[in-house]
Design an enzyme around this catalytic site. Sequence first.
Site, PDB file in Angstrom:
ATOM      1  N   GLY A  71      76.248 119.195  41.170  1.00 15.70           N
ATOM      2  CA  GLY A  71      75.201 118.592  41.971  1.00 15.70           C
ATOM      3  C   GLY A  71      75.811 117.602  42.956  1.00 15.70           C
TER       4      GLY A  71
ATOM      5  CB  SER B 224      77.516 103.212  39.941  1.00 14.64           C
ATOM      6  OG  SER B 224      76.673 102.715  40.966  1.00 14.64           O
TER       7      SER B 224
ATOM      8  CE  LYS C 148      75.368 104.533  36.955  1.00 18.17           C
ATOM      9  NZ  LYS C 148      74.093 105.247  36.980  1.00 18.17           N
TER      10      LYS C 148
ATOM     11  CD  GLU D 293      69.658 101.811  41.281  1.00 17.34           C
ATOM     12  OE1 GLU D 293      68.700 102.600  41.398  1.00 17.34           O
ATOM     13  OE2 GLU D 293      70.791 102.158  40.904  1.00 17.34           O
TER      14      GLU D 293
END
Length: 296
Positions: free
Chosen positions: A5, A117, A167, A174
């Site tokens: 992807g 990330s 993460k 975020e």
Amino acid sequence: MVGLGRMGRGLSRRLLADGHQVVAWDRAAATVQELAGDGAEAAGDLAGLCQQLAQPRVVWVMVPSGAPTQETVDRLGELLAAGDLVIDGGNSNFHDSTARARALAERGIAFLDVGTSGGVWGEREGFCLMVGGTAEAVAAVRPVFDTLAPPGGWAHVGPAGAGHYAKMVHNGIEYGMLQAYAEGFEVLAETDSYEFDLHQVSEVWRHGSVVRSWLLDLASAAYGKDPKLARISGYVEDSGEGRWTVAEALRLDVPAPVINLSLIMRLRSREDQSYAAKFVAALRNEFGGHAVRAAE
């Protein structure tokens, strides 16, 4: 590399550009052939990929979290042998990662969970990597991490599960940062006192402001393409990490109201349209290439 992807392709191309040999497989044969054109060796299936690798083999899994990752890791456990190594670079739950590490260890196969990330920009700028697992497994693939990350951009943060835990919290933060920017820009967009050029405001804040950041850089880029975000629906997805961060904060009795409310606002975005939701959707598309829904 299993899974080609947006992130899997970027990781592969960055490795290839630095001289690493990459054998690649994805369910989409056309994607595999595209990466073969960049220098990767194409595999026809997961078994073939394992046969094409020299031992000790390293297989990086970059597929959606949950059942797709579990099925892939289980199959690799059958195909690989003692001394080989599996890396999960997706957004898996850290509980799942610790369980997978234990299961593979029974077969003598090492496992690293690598919180990754960088989004679609990682191929060019480098990926930030949070690595969980044993020191021996980390040492075996240190050259891979050195290639993928910018200087200072990767760290061995603890044993199995620690990489995905870090993460998870990273993505929870975020959520809050995106929501704070979104709410501020919505006030600017909706005020009847002045008529702000939001591209101009985002651009000037990038220079010297205490709120400058890469996310603000992306806001300016988004406004440059669509000054009123008119082409974007305010429907905002979540990939799980925000929920897990909130659940872990509750377990630890840690108040995390900003992250909690930012998650709730994502859920609310699916009920009707809001400017703040359009803003978050636009920035997620900018930094991660995440799909956006066209405005109706």
